[in-house]
Design a protein around this motif. Structure first.
Motif, PDB file in Angstrom:
ATOM      1  N   GLY A 160      44.772  43.510  33.015  1.00 16.20           N
ATOM      2  CA  GLY A 160      45.489  44.558  32.990  1.00 16.20           C
ATOM      3  C   GLY A 160      46.866  44.535  33.429  1.00 16.20           C
ATOM      4  N   ILE A 161      46.838  43.896  34.867  1.00 19.54           N
ATOM      5  CA  ILE A 161      48.202  43.741  35.425  1.00 19.54           C
ATOM      6  C   ILE A 161      49.101  42.806  34.795  1.00 19.54           C
ATOM      7  CG2 ILE A 161      49.460  42.973  37.424  1.00 19.54           C
ATOM      8  CD1 ILE A 161      47.028  43.968  38.950  1.00 19.54           C
ATOM      9  N   VAL A 190      40.847  43.273  35.858  1.00 26.96           N
ATOM     10  CA  VAL A 190      42.172  43.841  36.646  1.00 26.96           C
ATOM     11  C   VAL A 190      43.331  42.905  36.545  1.00 26.96           C
ATOM     12  CG1 VAL A 190      43.286  44.498  39.104  1.00 26.96           C
ATOM     13  CG2 VAL A 190      40.683  45.171  38.265  1.00 26.96           C
ATOM     14  N   GLY A 191      43.126  41.539  36.740  1.00 23.46           N
ATOM     15  CA  GLY A 191      44.255  40.657  36.302  1.00 23.46           C
ATOM     16  C   GLY A 191      44.949  40.657  35.062  1.00 23.46           C
ATOM     17  N   LEU A 204      50.427  44.870  31.558  1.00 21.40           N
ATOM     18  CA  LEU A 204      51.362  46.014  32.215  1.00 21.40           C
ATOM     19  C   LEU A 204      52.684  45.336  32.379  1.00 21.40           C
ATOM     20  CD1 LEU A 204      51.822  48.757  33.088  1.00 21.40           C
ATOM     21  CD2 LEU A 204      51.076  48.330  35.223  1.00 21.40           C
ATOM     22  N   VAL A 205      52.813  44.187  33.195  1.00 26.25           N
ATOM     23  CA  VAL A 205      54.014  43.568  33.400  1.00 26.25           C
ATOM     24  C   VAL A 205      54.839  43.291  32.084  1.00 26.25           C
ATOM     25  CG1 VAL A 205      55.189  41.519  34.396  1.00 26.25           C
ATOM     26  CG2 VAL A 205      53.297  42.853  35.645  1.00 26.25           C
TER      27      VAL A 205
END
Length: 103
Positions: free
Chosen positions: A15-16, A12-13, A19-20
């Motif tokens: 992926g974030i 999840v980290g 995305l950023v």
């Protein structure tokens, strides 16, 4: 597949972060991305140093900030007089000498 089940937070980290990064690159904020990576690397190295010292000695040593301050201040002063690479080596040498004197 087992790795995803064992560490879902890591993915999840990642992926974030991806995305950023895409959003910052798409909006033309490349400088913010570089500054963020540099700042995050510095925080990571500080945390790694704290963990290594604690795991090896069992004592929290928060004196790393003082050693970093000595190194950065020396780098700042030497940067006006000598080439940058030599200033970096001088700053590292100053931090090592400071640590040996303190020890």
């Amino acid at each position: 597949m087992d790795l995803i089940r064992e560490r879902p937070g890591a993915f999840v980290g990642l992926g974030i972060a991806a995305l950023v990064s895409v959003v910052l690159l798409a909006t033309g904020e490349k400088e913010a991305l570089v500054i963020g990576v540099i700042t995050g690397s510095a925080y990571g190295l500080l945390a790694l140093g704290l963990v290594l010292i604690y795991k090896s000695s069992g004592v929290f040593n928060f004196a790393q900030g003082e050693f970093a301050t000595v190194a950065v201040y020396t780098l700042y002063l030497l940067d006006f007089e000598v080439p940058y690479f030599v200033a970096i080596l001088g700053a590292l040498l100053a931090a090592v000498v400071f640590g040996l004197v303190l020890e």
